[in-house]
Design an enzyme around this catalytic site. Sequence first.
Site, short mmCIF file in Angstrom:
data_model
loop_
_atom_site.label_atom_id
_atom_site.label_comp_id
_atom_site.label_asym_id
_atom_site.label_seq_id
_atom_site.Cartn_x
_atom_site.Cartn_y
_atom_site.Cartn_z
N ARG A 8 7.29 -12.63 -11.88
CA ARG A 8 7.44 -11.23 -11.48
C ARG A 8 8.62 -10.59 -12.20
O ARG A 8 8.55 -9.44 -12.63
CB ARG A 8 7.67 -11.12 -9.97
CG ARG A 8 6.43 -11.37 -9.15
CD ARG A 8 6.68 -11.07 -7.69
NE ARG A 8 7.07 -9.66 -7.49
CZ ARG A 8 7.29 -9.13 -6.29
NH1 ARG A 8 7.16 -9.86 -5.19
NH2 ARG A 8 7.63 -7.87 -6.17
N ASN B 268 11.40 -0.42 -3.88
CA ASN B 268 10.99 -1.24 -5.03
C ASN B 268 12.07 -2.26 -5.38
O ASN B 268 13.26 -1.97 -5.27
CB ASN B 268 10.71 -0.34 -6.23
CG ASN B 268 9.56 0.62 -5.96
OD1 ASN B 268 8.75 0.37 -5.06
ND2 ASN B 268 9.48 1.70 -6.70
N VAL B 269 11.64 -3.43 -5.81
CA VAL B 269 12.59 -4.48 -6.18
C VAL B 269 12.79 -4.59 -7.69
O VAL B 269 13.64 -5.34 -8.15
CB VAL B 269 12.17 -5.87 -5.60
CG1 VAL B 269 12.24 -5.85 -4.08
CG2 VAL B 269 10.78 -6.27 -6.06
N HIS C 250 14.85 -3.30 -0.20
CA HIS C 250 14.21 -4.61 -0.23
C HIS C 250 14.85 -5.56 -1.25
O HIS C 250 14.25 -6.54 -1.63
CB HIS C 250 12.71 -4.46 -0.50
CG HIS C 250 11.99 -3.74 0.61
ND1 HIS C 250 10.69 -3.27 0.50
CD2 HIS C 250 12.39 -3.41 1.86
CE1 HIS C 250 10.34 -2.69 1.63
NE2 HIS C 250 11.35 -2.75 2.47
N THR D 128 4.92 6.19 -1.49
CA THR D 128 4.93 5.23 -0.39
C THR D 128 4.16 5.81 0.79
O THR D 128 4.28 6.99 1.09
CB THR D 128 6.36 4.86 0.05
OG1 THR D 128 6.28 4.08 1.25
CG2 THR D 128 7.22 6.09 0.31
N SER D 129 3.37 4.97 1.42
CA SER D 129 2.63 5.44 2.60
C SER D 129 3.55 5.48 3.81
O SER D 129 3.22 6.08 4.82
CB SER D 129 1.44 4.53 2.87
OG SER D 129 1.89 3.21 3.07
N ASN E 4 1.95 11.84 -2.87
CA ASN E 4 1.12 10.67 -2.63
C ASN E 4 -0.32 11.04 -2.95
O ASN E 4 -0.78 12.07 -2.49
CB ASN E 4 1.18 10.24 -1.16
CG ASN E 4 2.18 9.12 -0.93
OD1 ASN E 4 2.29 8.19 -1.73
ND2 ASN E 4 2.91 9.21 0.16
#
Length: 261
Positions: A72, A104-105, A121, A199-200, A224
């Site tokens: 990743r 997001n990472v 995160h 993002t939801s 969105n």
Amino acid sequence: MEELRLDAELAARLRRATRAVALAGAGVSKESGLGTFRGAGGLWEDRRPEELATPEAFYRTPGKVWRWYAARYATAAAAAPNSAHHALARWESLFPSFLLVTQNVDDLHQRAGSRRLVALHGTLAEAVCDTCGRRRPMGEAVAASPAEPPACGVPGGGTGCRGRFRPAVVWFGENLPAAALETASRAAAACDLLLVAGTSALVYPAAGLIETALRAGACVVEINPEPTPFSRFAHLRLAAPAGAALPALTEAIASCRSMTG
Ligand SMILES: [Zn+2]
């Protein structure tokens, strides 16, 4: 996206805003090619990603989890920020106070120039010792030990830390970093403009940050492709991918804020 035309009332609110917060999610990085990392068939070495992103998986099969995060990390490192990341980086100069809160990472926000941000995160770009908390760049840790998580202690030391490095991300079942959460909550409570992009926002704490901002009377703008539970509260909703809508919105805000009077 075509040039965005704002109605007069909304333009006035965007012109007056002094404390803006943006909440960004996976949709912002999607156009950089970073998706769900599920790969063909949704499996990775016969495991589902949801089963790899846990502390239990790391202690049961550390090598497998380490290799998945190494993959990743390599994907994220090879990706480039897209127009949504670049547009968000501009927000720092558009408002006297601005905070980017990202789920997001990857480090694409930082590579696009964002400096005022909290990563709820964690980050793929760093590894952290599971015992003493020492951090090092993920690329360096993977290069030193591609197949297994590297040990923390100094080689041959004997008295060094006996921990090992893990990715500096928040796994399922783990608490979010308290300082990041506190900073995000305080900014949401004081903001007069909240952008929700890609993002939801269905899960805590994202949903809570939107509620906080709405209670504070903030103007809420949502980007969105699909509607979310908060869409009906948004003062402006752009049903488009972030890579198209964010530059258009940013341009519209910049031009209305450059007007005098
Ligand atoms: Zn250590």
